[in-house]
Design an enzyme around this catalytic site. Sequence first.
Site, PDB file in Angstrom:
ATOM      1  N   ASP A 264       0.865  -1.187   0.000  1.00 44.43           N
ATOM      2  CA  ASP A 264       0.000   0.000   0.000  1.00 44.43           C
ATOM      3  C   ASP A 264       0.902   1.237   0.000  1.00 44.43           C
ATOM      4  O   ASP A 264       1.566   1.534   0.987  1.00 44.43           O
ATOM      5  CB  ASP A 264      -0.880  -0.037   1.253  1.00 44.43           C
ATOM      6  N   HIS A 265       0.908   1.940  -1.110  1.00 46.36           N
ATOM      7  CA  HIS A 265       1.841   3.054  -1.276  1.00 46.36           C
ATOM      8  C   HIS A 265       1.537   4.214  -0.334  1.00 46.36           C
ATOM      9  O   HIS A 265       2.354   5.105  -0.124  1.00 46.36           O
ATOM     10  CB  HIS A 265       1.823   3.522  -2.732  1.00 46.36           C
ATOM     11  N   ARG A 266       0.342   4.204   0.267  1.00 50.38           N
ATOM     12  CA  ARG A 266       0.026   5.279   1.214  1.00 50.38           C
ATOM     13  C   ARG A 266       0.853   5.128   2.499  1.00 50.38           C
ATOM     14  O   ARG A 266       1.042   6.090   3.230  1.00 50.38           O
ATOM     15  CB  ARG A 266      -1.471   5.243   1.575  1.00 50.38           C
TER      16      ARG A 266
END
Lengths: 292, 458
Positions: A264-266
């Site tokens: 999850d790039h967040r």
Amino acid sequence: MSDTIASPSTRRLAREQGVDIDALARKLGRTTISAEDISGSARPAASAGDTSYWDVDHSQYGPVTKEPMSRFAQVASKNLAAAQALIPAVTHHERADVSAIEALRKSWKAEAQARGVKLTALAFHVAALSRALRAFPRFNASLTPDGEDLVLKDYVHIGIAVDTPHGLMVPVIRDADRKGLWQIGAEIADLAGRAQARKVRQDEMGGASMTITNLGGIGGTAFTPIVNPPEVAILGITRTETVTHWDGDTPRPVPMVPLDLSYDHRVINGADAARFMTHYAGLIADPRNMLV
Amino acid sequence: MTDTTDLLVIGAGPGGYACAFRAADLGLSVTLVDARDRLGGVCLNEGCIPSKALLHAAEIIREAQHMADWGITFGKPKLDLDALRAKKDEIVGHLTGGLTGLAGRRKVTTLQGKATLTGPNSAEIEGTQIRFDKAVIAVGSAPVQLPGWPEDDRIWDSTSALELRDVPKTLAIVGGGIIGLEMATVYCALGAEVTVVELADQIAPGADPQAVAILRDAQEAEGITIHTGTQVTEVTTTKATVTLTCTGAFEGQIKAKAVIQSVGRRANGDKVGAEAAGLSVSDRGVIEADATGATDVPSIFAIGDVTGNPMLAHRATHQGHIAAEVIAGHRAALETTLIPSVAYTSPELAWVGLTEAQAKAEGRNVKATSFPWAASGRNLASGGRDGLTKLVYDPATNRLLGASIVGRNAGELLAEVTLAIEMGARLDDIGLTIHAHPTLSETIAFAAERALGTLTDL
Ligand SMILES: Cc1cc2nc3c(=O)[nH]c(=O)nc-3n(C[C@H](O)[C@H](O)[C@H](O)COP(=O)(O)OP(=O)(O)OC[C@H]3O[C@@H](n4cnc5c(N)ncnc54)[C@H](O)[C@@H]3O)c2cc1C
């Protein structure tokens, strides 16, 4: 009289769809609820966008049969669609030298037989991942649904995706970082076996730090698994391949396992993912690193 | 012999027949039973419809008298009571006959006879057993008989009053609610000298006092004597008169040739064997039902007057539709609390939603705005007298919460505000909606504009 403003037909629609109109108004922070709000609230997260062109009469092109999707499969498909639509995920590819692991497994064969435990490569991955998660705490975390907080976990549970006749199940090995290889191996065999018979208890699933999805026994050179929220990453494994490794001018055959980390790039950025996977590959290549 | 049916509806009033017809439209096999030989219940046979027929006649008499002001004089009306009664009966017959046709077209089985429940899935109708999956109790209500009153042909209830036996020279009406006031309106126009006695300190208890005051003035101007805050303590009869002894705001005796008791209606829940089915009935004859019509016994529903106040035909009808839908497997419930009330007096008095007094009792902050009909062109141009349109709203949002209207056609005008409240309209929505000129409906828009400060007609 209810404080929520809604026309009589909207109220009837809400009742038919089992929507509590006052609760919906509170959730949306509104005083007025329209018919569109009701149909929106009942619609699964999956069908964002126009899917009407999917609705094709396939039998016009040749014979077809229809089989209903099980309840289980329908829930899974909704969750997968939501994860794919809502999480900005990236997949990072890596590979790790498994010569040392293979050598160890060979040398422990007799002991394995004596213990009655099959020591698979997967057991080493579970052990390696649990140690890696201790070294990289942000990978052992969950984002709150509103995206405002990151929950960091002081435990390491590893989910194992198991392919069963009734669909994908994910039993969890608890506190894997505190367990030795023999115990991990035994638990994997037990959980996977019971998953086939659909005998895994509800409390043996859920709450994983990260999930491993292993296609190594089947094939493939790489894939892009879908993150299993609320986890922030998933590790995919495909079939080990002997590649040519160059020691200076000398070619040497080395068995390498392909690894695919979707994250999850967040929560995780690309450099962190690269560091994490380098560390992980190091643990696999030289399992002695797991001890230190 | 035992008959079976999906749904047995007991009572063919506006609740019962609406329920039976809706259920049949939804595919159920339905049996509708009533003790009387015609469909339509109290409403069609001895309530809403015959009373409105007589009120129409009364209104024509009054209008004709008032036309003297316009230079048009009719002679004293000649009353043929038999013909008037026949006309009223013809209207009732037309409507109840129509219902029989509607039942036949839907293949609803209609039975005549008194039904008594014998268990949660069985009933007896005049010796015949009937088994049902579900039953709906829609047995309505009957006039309350005050205890201690003598038996006497000159003491009427609303049913006997609507039979139009004669027009007594003097008539006392005990109970100044909607039914009593409508009877006063009819018999006053027909020539009786009418006195109304009401225990509460206003007639039409529960309605907005400002609107009620206008109605009271109008009724008194027609010659009706009204005593509020007054209790009848004794009733005696002689050959010539019935004498009411009163205490309270009015102390003394009222002598009349006939008396109408209109002190409310009692639910008929204890007349249908409800206990045998496992239901409890309150000491007021009420069978409790929830917003879907469901009672404590899963196979039995109850709708209409038998479920208590407000005892009104349109409430019964809506409850009937809901119960039919729920029984047919749909998700439905009576969502609304907005049940309009109309007194078809002269002038009409109509109200819906919150009144200022109710809001105060609930501790809710509201404001009211109004428009006097003395400033309505349409009202004056059509011979209308005093009237008022009053709106109750939430001052924080301008959302409309209630309305009271007194004046000609107030009952018809009420529909606009009822819909507006249901739709969550604000005063601004009403003011910005163009109302035709000149109409009485403009008074609603004017009242809204008055609160908004945009009114130019006052
Ligand atoms: C004079 C008068 C004027 C009215 N005017 C209005 C008006 O203008 N507007 C308005 O909304 N309401 C008015 N009402 C009230 C209205 O008539 C009632 O609210 C309405 O009729 C109630 O309908 P219901 O279906 O509950 O039952 P009802 O109409 O009372 O019908 C019940 C039926 O059940 C039958 N029954 C009872 N027991 C049994 C049994 N054991 N077996 C078989 N059948 C049985 C009865 O014979 C009756 O026909 C008026 C009432 C009166 C008396």
